[in-house]
Enzyme design. Structure first.
Site, PDB file in Angstrom:
ATOM      1  N   ARG A 189      45.402  41.907  37.440  1.00 57.62           N
ATOM      2  CA  ARG A 189      46.131  40.770  36.927  1.00 57.62           C
ATOM      3  C   ARG A 189      47.290  41.137  36.102  1.00 57.62           C
ATOM      4  NH1 ARG A 189      43.047  37.233  32.675  1.00 57.62           N
ATOM      5  NH2 ARG A 189      43.538  38.733  31.469  1.00 57.62           N
ATOM      6  N   LYS A 244      50.162  36.529  32.808  1.00 58.79           N
ATOM      7  CA  LYS A 244      50.110  36.671  31.415  1.00 58.79           C
ATOM      8  C   LYS A 244      51.381  37.356  30.900  1.00 58.79           C
ATOM      9  CE  LYS A 244      46.231  38.083  28.464  1.00 58.79           C
ATOM     10  NZ  LYS A 244      45.514  36.676  28.300  1.00 58.79           N
ATOM     11  N   GLU A 279      45.463  24.159  30.480  1.00 61.46           N
ATOM     12  CA  GLU A 279      45.133  25.186  29.710  1.00 61.46           C
ATOM     13  C   GLU A 279      44.582  24.701  28.306  1.00 61.46           C
ATOM     14  OE1 GLU A 279      43.839  28.468  30.374  1.00 61.46           O
ATOM     15  OE2 GLU A 279      46.115  29.254  30.960  1.00 61.46           O
TER      16      GLU A 279
HETATM   17  C1  LIG Z   1      44.552  35.750  28.489  1.00 62.06           C
HETATM   18  C2  LIG Z   1      44.475  34.524  28.720  1.00 62.06           C
HETATM   19  C3  LIG Z   1      43.206  33.433  29.056  1.00 62.06           C
HETATM   20  C4  LIG Z   1      41.772  34.407  28.958  1.00 62.06           C
HETATM   21  O1  LIG Z   1      41.678  35.262  29.830  1.00 62.06           O
HETATM   22  P1  LIG Z   1      40.654  36.278  29.756  1.00 62.06           P
HETATM   23  O2  LIG Z   1      40.728  37.139  30.952  1.00 62.06           O
HETATM   24  O3  LIG Z   1      39.322  35.585  30.040  1.00 62.06           O
HETATM   25  O4  LIG Z   1      40.779  37.012  28.404  1.00 62.06           O
HETATM   26  C5  LIG Z   1      43.414  32.123  29.057  1.00 62.06           C
HETATM   27  N1  LIG Z   1      44.650  31.712  29.037  1.00 62.06           N
HETATM   28  C6  LIG Z   1      45.589  32.252  28.779  1.00 62.06           C
HETATM   29  C7  LIG Z   1      46.777  31.427  28.726  1.00 62.06           C
HETATM   30  C8  LIG Z   1      45.509  33.576  28.554  1.00 62.06           C
HETATM   31  O5  LIG Z   1      46.797  34.317  28.215  1.00 62.06           O
END
Ligand SMILES: *Cc1c(COP(=O)(O)O)cnc(C)c1O
Length: 340
Positions: A80, A183, A219
């Protein structure tokens, strides 16, 4: 073992002894360095400061029932971070560097891993930033990859409890063809105003509607949304959602316990039909949702009728945390035992 009140740790920053750093300069990655400084010396024209060349990850290492330290699905976080880097034109971090840096920073700070039984874990924060100086808008030539760790307590101190969420349409965290799927810090900056307002108005987080049509659930703040009804685990399919590794894992476990998994648009009105719903991510695993208030229409979607998490959410939560703490067989091979 450090003298820390493990049971009362929150999800916040606690200083540890070391962090690890790796620099990309002159077209290549250097060696992984150990640092005991909490600061980063940086050029004032670094692209991370001006043009948002910044991506991060979040994962956890758990002290298991057998005393071993397990890192959950780090390869997925690495992939990721690579996608995030590519989306905003940063130099991706090679998998060996990502892995070695994770193992090293965990081993160096092993005394900060909360003991088994406290519910705590070691939160791991990899960060990739453009450090090269630019004034014109362009990608940097130099990057810094850094990982720090911090011990965190159990997310639900008073037990696994449902939360209230607010649905809002007057802010977007990501544009339809923007960076919602990766992210990067910019998405978080864009979500702060709605999130702070939600907290002020008494909610745990904002649920965003999709930016383009405002008809679908997108989200759930910094977490993915899922709903459960009629034996189905349903989670939105959208380019603006960050593919949560927790959600990916819950989908596997949902199938394993006999639920049918659907990845599709969820119209807002469908909220009225869910037997259970939750937000999922590394921090809490699952935050069960009690009620969702639609801020514009005033509609109330009461999901938990008795103030308790639903049976499927409870089951999935126990299953996933059981694997992470080495209490349940890791039949999907998700955990890596960290030598330390
Ligand atoms: C990090 C994040 C998540 C959760 O991802 P995980 O890999 O399960 O920790 C969900 N939504 C957003 C916007 C994020 O930044």
């Amino acid at each position: 073992m450090k003298n820390i009140d493990w049971k009362n740790l929150s999800f916040g920053y606690v200083k540890t002894d070391y962090n690890v750093r790796c620099y990309y300069r002159n077209g290549e990655w250097g060696k992984i360095e150990t640092s005991s400084s909490e600061h980063i010396p940086m050029h004032m024209a670094a692209t991370c400061l001006h043009y948002g060349q910044e991506a991060f990850e979040g994962m956890k290492a758990y002290r298991g029932k057998d005393g071993q330290v397990r890192l959950f699905r780090w390869e997925e976080n690495c992939k990721r971070l690579e996608r995030s880097a590519e989306a905003i034109m940063m130099q991706p971090v090679p998998m060996e560097i990502f892995r070695d840096a994770c193992f090293k920073v965990i081993a160096l700070n092993k005394d900060y891993i909360p003991p088994y039984g406290t519910g705590g874990s070691l939160y791991i924060r990899p960060l990739l930033i453009g450090t090269g100086a630019k004034v014109g808008v362009s990608p940097a030539d130099e990057y810094l990859f850094i990982i720090f760790v911090t011990p965190v307590g159990p997310y639900f101190k008073e037990g696994f409890k449902p939360v209230k969420m607010q649905l809002a349409r007057d802010y977007d965290r990501a544009a339809p063809l923007g960076t919602g799927h990766v992210k990067v810090g910019g998405n978080y900056a864009a979500s702060l105003r709605a999130g702070v307002r939600a907290h002020k108005e008494g909610y745990a987080a904002t649920i965003f509607a999709d930016a383009k049509t405002k008809q679908y659930i997108d989200e759930a703040g910094p977490a993915n949304f899922f709903g459960i009804k009629n034996g189905k685990y349903i989670t939105p399919d959208s380019h603006t959602i960050l593919p949560s590794i927790t959600n990916m894992s819950l989908r596997e476990l949902a199938k394993d316990v006999g639920l049918v998994v659907e990845n599709r648009n969820i119209p807002i009105e469908e909220l009225a039909t869910f037997e259970e719903a939750g937000a999922c991510g590394t921090a809490a695993v699952i935050s069960p949702i009690e009620v969702i208030h639609d801020r514009e229409t005033g509609k109330v979607y009461q999901i938990s009728k008795n103030g308790e998490p639903g049976p499927w959410s409870q089951k999935l939560y126990n299953y996933l945390t059981g694997i992470q703490f080495g209490e349940v067989e890791d039949k999907f091979n998700w955990c890596t035992v960290v030598p330390c």
